[in-house]
Enzyme design. Structure first.
Site, PDB file in Angstrom:
ATOM      1  CG  ASN A 247      23.309 -15.248   1.312  1.00  0.00           C
ATOM      2  OD1 ASN A 247      22.898 -16.389   1.500  1.00  0.00           O
ATOM      3  ND2 ASN A 247      22.799 -14.470   0.394  1.00  0.00           N
TER       4      ASN A 247
ATOM      5  N   GLY B  22      22.390 -22.186  -2.664  1.00  0.00           N
ATOM      6  CA  GLY B  22      23.836 -22.057  -2.518  1.00  0.00           C
ATOM      7  C   GLY B  22      24.469 -21.762  -3.866  1.00  0.00           C
TER       8      GLY B  22
ATOM      9  CB  THR C 186      26.100 -21.993 -10.041  1.00  0.00           C
ATOM     10  OG1 THR C 186      25.147 -20.927  -9.913  1.00  0.00           O
ATOM     11  CG2 THR C 186      25.856 -22.710 -11.355  1.00  0.00           C
TER      12      THR C 186
ATOM     13  CB  THR D  76      27.188 -26.488  -4.188  1.00  0.00           C
ATOM     14  OG1 THR D  76      28.319 -25.699  -3.860  1.00  0.00           O
ATOM     15  CG2 THR D  76      26.991 -27.547  -3.126  1.00  0.00           C
TER      16      THR D  76
ATOM     17  CD  GLU E 196      15.386 -20.595  -5.753  1.00  0.00           C
ATOM     18  OE1 GLU E 196      15.935 -19.702  -6.422  1.00  0.00           O
ATOM     19  OE2 GLU E 196      14.240 -20.992  -5.976  1.00  0.00           O
TER      20      GLU E 196
ATOM     21  CB  CYS F 135      21.548 -14.618  -4.075  1.00  0.00           C
ATOM     22  SG  CYS F 135      19.907 -14.563  -3.340  1.00  0.00           S
TER      23      CYS F 135
ATOM     24  CD  GLU G  51      13.472 -22.757  -2.452  1.00  0.00           C
ATOM     25  OE1 GLU G  51      13.784 -21.786  -1.753  1.00  0.00           O
ATOM     26  OE2 GLU G  51      13.999 -23.872  -2.361  1.00  0.00           O
TER      27      GLU G  51
END
Ligand code: NAD
Length: 480
Positions: free
Chosen positions: A150, A226, A228, A230, A248, A282, A461
């Protein structure tokens, strides 16, 4: 047709199996480049190159590493117009957005961490006559950075820059859906003279190249952004191998408008927070809660603005919304529009694909879509849609809206509009969310830690937290 290559040990190389995937231009619905379908051998070669580069890279002084990262930042800045065009073509987002947000932020990510390492201090604890202790932060070795489609370059560099700044070597995998700007970044690193093997880029599918990367025993840490699902899989692989992990993940963010809000600002910002990048950020607010006293007024002002959003080819100046990223994603989002209707929602605007003309006729365009009359705990209001679909829900009290806002499995971001200072702070404390914006959206100082609560992720992060994530903290206890 343009062919993307892997970047391993400072060389641009074909995937070892010689196979390629199609890369689509979502604005036209056509294949416009080829991307390596890499596998475990390519990942192993990249990890080996990183391991070889690590002793020299980690031995550089902070000033020397900083100079390398600043050189990359400057080249991103010089090539900003071309990078923005490439990102818009690859992703379907309006060119203006890529020019003003994504690429400048990629440039700033490198500059931020290049300078952060020049100013960081490690703690020293004086034990008086007994001696002293200090914390020695050391790079981990070879780390993995995996990012989504994204905000392709923005998020990719948000991981790579701190990992390199902290003295690690990196094997990175961009999303197979939007690989082009990552490829351009590898060209930039080459041009900037980044030592061979310090950054390696392997392209390919998640379950193939990505899986080989997370499974690799040499990889010491994984920084992943990416979905949830994954993320949960990566956590299950990383945990028994004791890899450091930063995840994240998805979100279903509330956007809360109190009756005392600055009305025009709340309407304008809510529209942007709902539909920027076609709702594929996101941090987009997809559940809009409005206090009952202003619900009708807000609804009509909001809808008027939404109906004014021009959906069009991302390259065109007046397009406010471009194409969704892929056919599969468009179909997924349309599936949620059907679900919202099946759940009894009232469609206030949108809901249909937008048919473009000429060369854009096969593109993946969708109207900005707004529903109301859905319960806060129905699937439409609980599951991440990640597209231009939002719901409006009235509320009476602070207590009631907090219950609804906090009801999902996610906790990534929240936005609150109020002019009551006490309420703003009270609600910010009560929201189960990694980030809370008051009277604004998407504006953030890069020094602050960033990340989600609940199923939106673990670890943080950004800022110095990101540098610390990519290091091992050793405690040195010196006694007299
Ligand atoms: P995704 O999980 O499908 O893929 C993300 C990356 O993981 C891709 O590079 C993919 O190839 C890779 N991958 C997939 N399977 C893998 C595996 N088994 N091993 C290793 N790597 C694997 O997500 P997406 O569809 O690309 O992105 C959309 C999602 O990302 C949304 O849920 C969105 O909320 C989330 N997101 C979160 C943030 C945040 O900061 N929290 C930011 C942006 C996007």
């Amino acid at each position: 047709m343009k062919k993307i290559l892997n970047f391993i040990g400072g060389e641009f190389v074909e995937p070892q199996n010689g196979t390629y995937l199609d890369n689509y231009d979502p604005s036209r619905g056509k294949v416009y480049s080829k991307i390596p379908r890499s596998g475990a051998p390519d990942v192993e070669a990249a990890v080996a190159a990183a391991q070889q580069a690590f002793p020299a890279w980690s031995a550089l002084s902070a000033q020397e590493r900083s100079r390398h990262l600043m050189a990359i930042s400057k080249l991103i800045d010089q090539k900003l117009p071309d990078l923005a065009k490439a990102e818009s073509l690859d992703n379907g987002k309006p060119l203006k957005l890529a020019q003003s947000v994504d690429i400048p932020r990629a440039r700033d990510n490198f500059a931020f961490f290049a300078t952060a390492i020049l100013h960081e201090e490690d703690p020293f604890h004086n034990m008086g006559s007994k001696g002293f202790n200090y914390t020695l932060r050391q790079p981990l070795g070879t780390v993995a950075c995996i990012s989504p489609w994204n905000l392709p370059l923005y998020l990719f560099t948000w991981k790579i820059a701190p990992a390199l700044a902290a003295g690690n070597c990196v094997v990175a995998k961009p999303s197979e859906v939007t690989p082009m700007t990552a490829f351009l970044l590898s060209l930039i690193c080459h041009e900037a003279g980044l030592p061979k093997g310090v950054l390696n880029l392997v392209h390919g599918l998640g379950p193939e190249a990505g899986e080989a990367l997370i499974q690799n025993n040499t990889i010491k840490a994984i920084s992943f952004t990416g979905g949830t699902k994954t993320g949960a899989h990566i956590a299950s692989v990383a945990a028994p191998k004791f890899k450091k992990l930063s995840l994240e993940l998805g979100g279903k963010n509330p956007n809360i408008v109190f009756a005392d809000a600055d009305f025009d600002r709340a309407v304008k910002t809510s529209v942007r927070a709902s539909f920027a990048n076609q709702g594929q950020i996101c941090l987009c607010g997809s559940r809009i809660f409005v206090q009952a006293a202003i619900y009708d007024k807000f609804k009509s002002a909001f809808l008027e603005r939404v109906k004014g959003l021009t959906v069009g080819p991302p390259q065109e100046e007046d397009s406010r919304m471009g194409a969704l990223v892929s056919k599969e994603h468009l179909e997924k989002v349309m599936g949620y529009i059907d679900l919202a209707q099946a759940e009894g929602g009232t469609l206030l605007t949108g809901g249909k694909q937008v048919q473009m003309q000429g060369e854009y006729a096969q593109g993946y365009y969708l109207e900005p879509t707004v529903f109301e009359n859905l319960s806060y705990n129905c699937r439409t209001n609980q599951e991440e849609i990640f597209g231009p679909v939002v719901t409006l829900t009235p509320f009476e009290t602070e207590e009631e809206v907090l219950k609804m806002a906090n009801s999902t499995e996610y906790g990534l971001a929240a936005t609150v509009f109020t002019q009551n200072l006490s309420r703003a702070h009270r609600v910010a404390q009560e929201l189960q969310s990694g980030i809370v914006w008051i009277n604004d959206w998407l504006v953030r100082d890069l020094r602050t830690p960033f990340g989600g609560a609940k199923n939106s992720g673990v670890g943080r992060e950004g800022g110095f937290e990101a540098l610390h994530f990519f290091t091992e903290a050793k405690n040195v206890c010196f006694n007299f």
